[in-house]
Design an enzyme around this catalytic site. Structure first.
Site, PDB file in Angstrom:
ATOM      1  N   GLU A   1     -35.254 -33.946  34.557  1.00 58.42           N
ATOM      2  CA  GLU A   1     -35.545 -34.422  35.924  1.00 58.42           C
ATOM      3  C   GLU A   1     -34.265 -34.913  36.613  1.00 58.42           C
ATOM      4  O   GLU A   1     -34.067 -34.692  37.807  1.00 58.42           O
ATOM      5  CB  GLU A   1     -36.615 -35.524  35.887  1.00 58.42           C
ATOM      6  CG  GLU A   1     -37.989 -34.946  35.525  1.00 58.42           C
ATOM      7  CD  GLU A   1     -39.046 -36.018  35.307  1.00 58.42           C
ATOM      8  OE1 GLU A   1     -38.863 -36.842  34.388  1.00 58.42           O
ATOM      9  OE2 GLU A   1     -40.030 -36.040  36.058  1.00 58.42           O
TER      10      GLU A   1
ATOM     11  N   ALA B   1     -36.642 -40.102  29.038  1.00 57.11           N
ATOM     12  CA  ALA B   1     -36.889 -41.547  28.977  1.00 57.11           C
ATOM     13  C   ALA B   1     -36.993 -42.003  27.524  1.00 57.11           C
ATOM     14  O   ALA B   1     -37.374 -41.227  26.640  1.00 57.11           O
ATOM     15  CB  ALA B   1     -38.180 -41.866  29.716  1.00 57.11           C
TER      16      ALA B   1
HETATM   17  N1  3HC Z   1     -36.877 -41.702  23.216  1.00 59.09           N
HETATM   18  C1  3HC Z   1     -36.615 -42.483  22.155  1.00 59.09           C
HETATM   19  N2  3HC Z   1     -36.207 -42.000  20.964  1.00 59.09           N
HETATM   20  C2  3HC Z   1     -36.049 -40.678  20.872  1.00 59.09           C
HETATM   21  C3  3HC Z   1     -36.307 -39.811  21.950  1.00 59.09           C
HETATM   22  C4  3HC Z   1     -36.738 -40.370  23.172  1.00 59.09           C
HETATM   23  N3  3HC Z   1     -36.962 -39.629  24.257  1.00 59.09           N
HETATM   24  N4  3HC Z   1     -36.083 -38.541  21.536  1.00 59.09           N
HETATM   25  C5  3HC Z   1     -35.679 -38.624  20.254  1.00 59.09           C
HETATM   26  N5  3HC Z   1     -35.657 -39.908  19.852  1.00 59.09           N
HETATM   27  C6  3HC Z   1     -35.226 -40.432  18.557  1.00 59.09           C
HETATM   28  C7  3HC Z   1     -36.127 -39.997  17.409  1.00 59.09           C
HETATM   29  O1  3HC Z   1     -37.198 -40.877  17.261  1.00 59.09           O
HETATM   30  C8  3HC Z   1     -35.175 -40.042  16.243  1.00 59.09           C
HETATM   31  O2  3HC Z   1     -35.050 -41.393  15.872  1.00 59.09           O
HETATM   32  P1  3HC Z   1     -34.819 -41.814  14.328  1.00 59.09           P
HETATM   33  O3  3HC Z   1     -33.524 -41.181  13.955  1.00 59.09           O
HETATM   34  O4  3HC Z   1     -34.812 -43.290  14.371  1.00 59.09           O
HETATM   35  O5  3HC Z   1     -35.980 -41.257  13.576  1.00 59.09           O
HETATM   36  C9  3HC Z   1     -33.844 -39.616  16.857  1.00 59.09           C
HETATM   37  O6  3HC Z   1     -33.961 -39.833  18.253  1.00 59.09           O
HETATM   38  C10 3HC Z   1     -33.497 -38.158  16.634  1.00 59.09           C
HETATM   39  O7  3HC Z   1     -34.622 -37.381  17.027  1.00 59.09           O
HETATM   40  P2  3HC Z   1     -35.182 -36.191  16.113  1.00 59.09           P
HETATM   41  O8  3HC Z   1     -35.232 -36.622  14.693  1.00 59.09           O
HETATM   42  O9  3HC Z   1     -36.425 -35.722  16.753  1.00 59.09           O
HETATM   43  O10 3HC Z   1     -33.997 -35.135  16.279  1.00 59.09           O
HETATM   44  P3  3HC Z   1     -34.078 -33.577  16.503  1.00 59.09           P
HETATM   45  O11 3HC Z   1     -32.689 -33.131  16.643  1.00 59.09           O
HETATM   46  O12 3HC Z   1     -34.958 -32.941  15.477  1.00 59.09           O
HETATM   47  O13 3HC Z   1     -34.857 -33.378  17.915  1.00 59.09           O
HETATM   48  C11 3HC Z   1     -35.305 -33.733  20.254  1.00 59.09           C
HETATM   49  C12 3HC Z   1     -34.271 -33.850  19.088  1.00 59.09           C
HETATM   50  C13 3HC Z   1     -35.629 -32.270  20.529  1.00 59.09           C
HETATM   51  C14 3HC Z   1     -34.692 -34.366  21.447  1.00 59.09           C
HETATM   52  C15 3HC Z   1     -36.620 -34.464  19.843  1.00 59.09           C
HETATM   53  O14 3HC Z   1     -36.266 -35.754  19.392  1.00 59.09           O
HETATM   54  C16 3HC Z   1     -37.588 -34.636  20.977  1.00 59.09           C
HETATM   55  O15 3HC Z   1     -38.356 -33.739  21.237  1.00 59.09           O
HETATM   56  N6  3HC Z   1     -37.574 -35.819  21.622  1.00 59.09           N
HETATM   57  C17 3HC Z   1     -38.565 -36.178  22.607  1.00 59.09           C
HETATM   58  C18 3HC Z   1     -38.273 -35.565  23.951  1.00 59.09           C
HETATM   59  C19 3HC Z   1     -39.315 -36.017  24.956  1.00 59.09           C
HETATM   60  O16 3HC Z   1     -40.501 -36.023  24.707  1.00 59.09           O
HETATM   61  N7  3HC Z   1     -38.834 -36.400  26.148  1.00 59.09           N
HETATM   62  C20 3HC Z   1     -39.677 -36.909  27.189  1.00 59.09           C
HETATM   63  C21 3HC Z   1     -39.611 -38.399  27.192  1.00 59.09           C
HETATM   64  S1  3HC Z   1     -40.747 -39.093  28.328  1.00 59.09           S
HETATM   65  C22 3HC Z   1     -39.970 -38.954  29.816  1.00 59.09           C
HETATM   66  O17 3HC Z   1     -38.873 -38.504  29.902  1.00 59.09           O
HETATM   67  C23 3HC Z   1     -40.756 -39.495  30.953  1.00 59.09           C
HETATM   68  C24 3HC Z   1     -40.143 -39.152  32.261  1.00 59.09           C
HETATM   69  O18 3HC Z   1     -40.759 -38.037  32.809  1.00 59.09           O
HETATM   70  C25 3HC Z   1     -40.284 -40.317  33.207  1.00 59.09           C
END
Ligand code: 3HC
Length: 726
Positions: free
Chosen positions: A104, A61
């Site tokens: 998911e 998400a």
């Molecule tokens: N939502 C919005 N923005 C996101 C995102 C997300 N889920 N994941 C990454 N981004 C953004 C980052 O903020 C970053 O933005 P920026 O360039 O403006 O700073 C850009 O994408 C690139 O991310 P990273 O710099 O972190 O890139 P990496 O390659 O180092 O890492 C990643 C990639 C492993 C995907 C890492 O970004 C990450 O861990 N993301 C979060 C994943 C997460 O927590 N997912 C769960 C979301 S909640 C959810 O899904 C709820 C559901 O259960 C209903």
């Protein structure tokens, strides 16, 4: 969005597309739903493949949605049910990452194929949430309770090969994953799907489910240290063992909403974005990440193989940067070499392919020497000798003569002046501070300190080095203690003053540990060694032989001073290493702290000697005096331009000082307490202790309050604005 196309005659391909990580925004979700309905309605489509653009399935998400006022974005569950109900086989082609809502979605598919380098996980717990799109109910049905608990409550990323072993994916491929998924989808046409719908499967039973769950809950709580999400993740998974799928999903939503509206989720999501924001560094004179390019580091050297140097060498080897370790003589070199090898053996054991990957027995990768000449061809040197300006200057002068002109010279210092060190070199523009935290191969923080002459290229190179070493680099300006230790000083100072006034070390530690710190200030001081600060205070002339005769015991330079730590050191109580400090330990080098009756009577004698009336100090005062003094210093740091924003201070505190992440860092915490409240309390404590300048509220804090307590994102824009209320 999501692109709809035909992958083969009868297979529709839905490609999630939202660069850079294909986050599932509302637009993406709508397009996914449209694609599924289109495939369903088209009789010539017999199967579906879902994949992601640019070699990434999806990072889940869109996290930004959770803090937006509308807080929508939870339409994902019904779409996943739609995938699962499809009468046409749906295959997920997982490349790169499938995280959170992304995984998911894949769990809703009937089959999952992953590329060998893909990683999967449900990291919602790390941003204060739980998998809220039916993941807590589907994952246990697929891989069983123990594995699902591990993955969901830790949020760890699972590599494809492990995912295959767990049964999380059906196949791992080394070739084109989307093509492999299309081939599989074609084969599956017309085959029954009932058993592939996870919502219809029972959760695999364990012979001792109840005992297993109660044991697991204890472990989850212990690890959580006050963070709510892991325990609620546990409850959602437990619901899967007790309730039918639909009821389990209802429970999951209920728990998700509790977390979503909790302050902890907000703090953890702030921390997520703060960590990314500090990568985009700027300095007050206009240098920035946008215009500076890092130089490649093909070979590095570390000078000094003490505790810090050993950890730094290990970090460099792990980052696959060839490194030379240098010591002053053969005896120190051999001790250092043995210690480094031991650390590397341990690290190799933790890694999948272990020693082969690290290759540290190869002299081209890791070399030890006492000869400075060996450093002629290195691209970067990290000096990590002990904190002594004269020694550091001598080394930098030598390096400046020996190293090639392009080489960067870094100093690992926690407080010393970078400009003074740079002044003895022929390349001050290539000198920079790299403040590692102990143990350096474990701790994620790297404080990167630019001096007056440090070039943008040097900053960019140090930041790139941090990234390669999998650390969080935070760029800060040059002042005594930089950011981290400068803010720590008023905090530990208050802790000691509280002992003078009536508290015991264990009272103060307990309050701060209950707040969420991994370790309170006195346990921390015992761990680090009281002698470290003692040496520094002697160097500063605050104690020891250079103290002017007749100086009052509890006053220095006109302000309040506590000699308590010095008195302990004079008695040989250096902390864990001597088995005695603020606590007593089972032996010298022991780690289990016990309150020490000796300290209690020592403190009461001390108060008698100095005619201090012992008073009861409540938890609120302990917490406020320690934290608000630290926060006030943070506002001064921002006002002086030493850090370019509050998120820098927060990232430093979370990653280097054990600040509880679910409280977002000290400056974020200040914004939740409310700046007017902090100001009022500091004014009160400052009136009670006029001889303690650290309790006087920062002028910048006062200004922000006068400006109406603006939100944290706006603080920096008020720095140079006039306030007519001041
Ligand atoms: N939502 C919005 N923005 C996101 C995102 C997300 N889920 N994941 C990454 N981004 C953004 C980052 O903020 C970053 O933005 P920026 O360039 O403006 O700073 C850009 O994408 C690139 O991310 P990273 O710099 O972190 O890139 P990496 O390659 O180092 O890492 C990643 C990639 C492993 C995907 C890492 O970004 C990450 O861990 N993301 C979060 C994943 C997460 O927590 N997912 C769960 C979301 S909640 C959810 O899904 C709820 C559901 O259960 C209903």
């Amino acid at each position: 969005m999501a692109q709809y196309a035909r992958g083969a005659a009868a297979v529709a391909v839905i490609r999630l597309r939202n660069p850079p990580v294909n986050a599932l925004s509302l637009t993406v979700l709508q397009a996914l739903e449209d694609g599924l309905k289109r495939a369903d309605a088209d009789p010539s489509v017999k199967a579906v493949t879902i994949c992601g653009e640019n070699g990434k399935f999806s990072a889940g998400a869109d996290i930004r949605v959770f803090s937006s006022p509308k807080k929508q974005g939870l339409g994902l569950g019904p779409i996943i049910s739609l995938i699962e109900r499809s009468e046409k086989p749906v295959v997920a082609a997982i490349e790169g990452i499938a995280l959170g809502g992304g995984l998911e979605v894949a769990l809703g598919c009937h089959y999952r194929i992953a590329h060998v380098q893909a990683r999967m996980g449900l990291p919602e717990v790390t941003i204060g949430l739980l998998p809220g799109a039916e993941g807590t109910q589907r994952l246990p049905r697929l891989i069983g309770i123990p594995a699902a608990l591990d993955i969901i409550t830790t949020g760890r990323h699972v590599p494809a090969t492990e995912a295959l072993k767990l049964g999380l994916v059906d196949e791992v491929v080394e070739e084109n994953t989307v093509e492999a998924a299309i081939r599989l989808a074609t084969k599956l046409i017309g085959q029954p799907l009932g058993h592939r719908r996870l919502s219809l499967r029972p959760v695999p039973r364990l012979p001792n489910m109840e005992a297993f769950l109660s044991d697991a809950l204890m472990k989850v709580k212990k690890r959580a240290q006050g963070c709510l999400a892991p325990e609620l993740c546990f409850q959602a998974i437990k619901a899967a063992t007790e309730l039918p799928f639909a009821d389990g999903v209802r429970k999951e939503r209920e728990l998700f909403n509790i977390l979503l509206t909790s302050g902890q989720a907000k703090a953890l999501q702030y921390a997520f974005f703060a960590e990314r924001a500090v990568e985009k560094w700027t300095t007050p004179n206009g240098a920035s990440w946008k215009s500076a390019s890092p130089q490649p580091i093909r070979k590095a050297a570390v000078i000094g193989l003490g505790t810090m140097g050993r950890g730094i060498v290990t970090s460099l080897v792990k980052a696959k940067i060839p490194v030379v370790g240098l010591e002053q003589d053969l005896e120190y070199l051999n001790t250092g070499r043995k210690a480094v090898m031991l650390l590397l053996e341990r690290e190799a054991m933790k890694m999948e392919q272990g020693a082969q990957t690290l290759d540290f027995h190869n002299p081209a990768r890791l070399q030890f020497t006492v000869d400075f000449d060996v450093l002629r061809d290195v691209d970067l040197v990290i000096e990590a000798v002990f904190e002594n300006m004269a020694l550091k200057k001598e080394i930098f002068n030598k390096l400046s003569r020996i190293c090639k002109p392009e080489a960067f010279l870094c100093t690992n210092t926690s407080a010393l002046n970078i400009d003074e060190i740079a002044s003895v070199t022929n390349r001050p523009q290539q000198v920079i501070g790299t403040h590692f935290f102990s143990p350096a191969h474990v701790m994620r923080l790297l404080e990167i300190i630019y001096g007056r002459h440090t070039s943008p290229t040097t900053i960019a190179t140090a930041m790139q080095l941090a990234k390669v070493m999998k650390k969080v680099g935070v760029v800060v300006g040059n002042c005594f203690g930089f950011v981290g230790n400068r803010m720590m000083f008023p905090y530990t100072q208050q802790a000691v003053f509280l002992l003078e006034e009536g508290s015991r070390p264990e009272d103060v530690d307990r309050v701060l540990e209950d707040f969420g710190f991994k370790i309170g200030p006195f346990r921390m001081s015992d761990l680090a060694g009281l002698d470290v600060g003692w040496r520094s205070r002697k160097d500063q002339g605050l104690t020891g032989p250079s103290l002017a005769p007749g100086t009052p015991a509890r006053q220095r330079r006109g302000y309040r001073y506590s000699p308590l730590p010095d008195l302990l050191c004079e008695k040989g109580r250096f902390g864990q290493k001597t088995g005695k400090g603020w606590y007593q330990y089972e032996k010298a080098g022991g780690r289990i702290s016990k309150p020490d009756p000796w300290i209690h009577s020592f403190l009461s004698e001390y108060r008698d000697t100095h005619q201090i009336k012992t008073r009861f100090i409540d938890q609120e005062e302990i917490l406020e005096r320690c934290l608000f003094a630290l926060i006030s210093e943070g506002f001064d740091i921002l006002a002086e331009g030493i850090a370019s924003g509050p998120e820098h201070l927060d990232v430093i505190y979370i990653n280097g000082y054990g600040w509880p992440k679910h409280r977002g860092g000290p400056m974020f915490y200040a914004s939740t307490v409310g700046l007017p409240n902090i100001l009022a309390k500091l004014q009160k404590y400052s009136e009670m202790h006029p001889d303690v300048p650290q309790l006087r509220p920062s002028a910048f804090l006062k200004k922000l309050v006068a400006m109406g307590n603006p939100p944290l994102n706006d603080w920096m824009s008020y720095l140079h604005r006039q306030s007519n209320k001041l």
